[in-house]
Design an enzyme around this catalytic site. Structure first.
Site, PDB file in Angstrom:
ATOM      1  N   GLY A 206     -27.358  37.546 -35.084  1.00 49.86           N
ATOM      2  CA  GLY A 206     -27.573  37.366 -36.518  1.00 49.86           C
ATOM      3  C   GLY A 206     -28.939  37.868 -36.972  1.00 49.86           C
ATOM      4  N   GLY A 207     -29.989  37.544 -36.240  1.00 48.90           N
ATOM      5  CA  GLY A 207     -31.330  38.010 -36.602  1.00 48.90           C
ATOM      6  C   GLY A 207     -31.421  39.528 -36.522  1.00 48.90           C
TER       7      GLY A 207
ATOM      8  N   ALA B 232     -29.467  32.008 -33.971  1.00 54.09           N
ATOM      9  CA  ALA B 232     -29.803  31.881 -32.541  1.00 54.09           C
ATOM     10  C   ALA B 232     -28.579  31.524 -31.712  1.00 54.09           C
ATOM     11  CB  ALA B 232     -30.920  30.850 -32.319  1.00 54.09           C
ATOM     12  N   GLY B 233     -27.442  32.138 -32.061  1.00 51.81           N
ATOM     13  CA  GLY B 233     -26.185  31.767 -31.411  1.00 51.81           C
ATOM     14  C   GLY B 233     -25.662  32.772 -30.406  1.00 51.81           C
ATOM     15  N   GLY B 234     -26.376  33.887 -30.193  1.00 49.28           N
ATOM     16  CA  GLY B 234     -25.842  34.912 -29.295  1.00 49.28           C
ATOM     17  C   GLY B 234     -24.896  35.847 -30.013  1.00 49.28           C
TER      18      GLY B 234
ATOM     19  N   ASP C 192     -30.693  44.667 -29.831  1.00 51.25           N
ATOM     20  CA  ASP C 192     -29.417  44.459 -30.517  1.00 51.25           C
ATOM     21  C   ASP C 192     -29.442  44.927 -31.969  1.00 51.25           C
ATOM     22  OD1 ASP C 192     -28.328  43.329 -28.262  1.00 51.25           O
ATOM     23  OD2 ASP C 192     -28.460  41.253 -28.968  1.00 51.25           O
TER      24      ASP C 192
ATOM     25  N   LYS D  20     -21.823  40.255 -33.996  1.00 50.85           N
ATOM     26  CA  LYS D  20     -21.193  40.906 -32.836  1.00 50.85           C
ATOM     27  C   LYS D  20     -20.827  39.877 -31.785  1.00 50.85           C
ATOM     28  CE  LYS D  20     -24.862  40.409 -29.845  1.00 50.85           C
ATOM     29  NZ  LYS D  20     -24.886  39.554 -28.660  1.00 50.85           N
TER      30      LYS D  20
END
Ligand code: C5P
Length: 302
Positions: free
Chosen positions: A104-105, A99-101, A139, A12
């Protein structure tokens, strides 16, 4: 008997992230407009003696393979709900930046819910999956829906939004992640430093921007570009000043707009079309990723 289930799940970008004051529980009230983009992780669930996780793909060295992984927590939460054992192996093929905003996690958590539900034949209604997802993280529910949605509360209470056409994006993926709690803390600190206070009473209640919602519904990229906002961006830039150069490079290459994605450090550029995407990606260098939106939500692959 089902022997393996693979779920594809999208990343997203937040096209609006309005952050209210810090609540008593430490979370912040949000008006969070999620847009699913066509970068995908795949989570495969297979029967096993006990819960195990493996991962392959980009940056997997920093993906936890224990019960702190949201995919593991999702399997445990679903198993508990149905009174079954979380006896499953989860394999995560990662293509969403870690961990990119780009959540993904959280996407892997959502995918694991769907995959385990199909593997175990537990037939959980979507409404219940969204509830479990919301307990796992702010999220986690959105990737189950995909498309576009407004998240309120701490971002987990979703209303689907109308979205038309195709939006072209380029993502500048930074080396090393940013910690989401740290970015929220920095946001609070900057607010205090500016003399505004950081509590619920000190910060205006966050609300979705009607112009932004209209731009999404119309598939109007220039209008969406003009309306992109992220209240966490000053905090992400303060913690990672090099992101200002990334923004400048992308905008200099002709992008319509650039914005830090969520808590960063990925910077998202909205561009006019596929040609413009190629141009911006080449200006940003080899770590840039091109994708279109909206993407469909998590789904079991045939
Ligand atoms: O819900 P999630 O686990 O993704 O949140 C991670 C952290 O981000 C929280 O512990 C909190 O520090 C921060 N956060 C917040 N307000 C939100 C969502 C997240 O302060 N609405």
């Amino acid at each position: 008997m089902v022997t393996a289930v693979t779920v594809r799940v999208p990343a997203k970008v937040n096209v609006q992230l309005a952050v209210g004051g810090r609540r008593a529980d430490g979370f912040h009230d949000l008006a969070n407009v999620f847009l699913a983009v066509g970068l995908y992780d795949h989570v495969t669930a297979t029967p096993a003696d006990r819960l195990t996780i493996t991962a392959e793909g980009r940056d997997t060295a920093s993906v936890p393979l224990d019960e702190s992984n949201l995919a593991a927590r999702a399997a445990i939460a679903l198993a508990r709900r149905h009174g079954v054992a979380p006896a499953v192996h989860l394999h995560i093929a990662k293509d969403i930046p870690v961990a990119g905003g780009m959540a993904g996690g959280s996407a892997d958590g959502a995918a694991a819910l769907l995959a385990c539900d199909a593997l175990w034949g537990t037939g959980t209604p979507l409404k219940e999956l969204l509830e479990i997802a919301g307990e796992l993280g702010s999220d986690v529910p959105f990737p189950l829906l995909g498309g576009a949605a407004l998240g309120v509360g701490r971002g987990e209470l979703l209303t689907p939004l109308e979205v038309a056409g195709t939006f072209h994006w380029v993502f500048a993926v930074a080396d090393g992640g940013l910690s989401t709690p740290e970015v929220y803390r920095e946001c609070d600190r900057l607010r205090r430093e500016a003399g505004h206070g950081d509590g619920v009473a000190d910060v205006p209640a966050p609300a979705a921007d009607p112009a932004l919602l209209a731009a999404l519904a119309a598939g109007d990229a220039p209008a969406l570009a003009a309306a992109l906002t992220n209240d966490l961006q000053p905090a992400a830039l303060a913690l990672r000043p090099a992101l200002a150069d990334t923004l400048e490079t992308g905008l200099g290459s002709g992008a319509l707009a650039g914005i830090v994605s969520g808590s960063g450090p990925t910077v998202a550029f909205l561009v006019a079309d596929a040609d413009a995407a190629a141009k911006t990606a080449s200006a940003l260098g080899p770590s840039a990723r091109v994708a279109t939106a909206p993407a469909a939500g998590a789904a079991v692959l045939p």
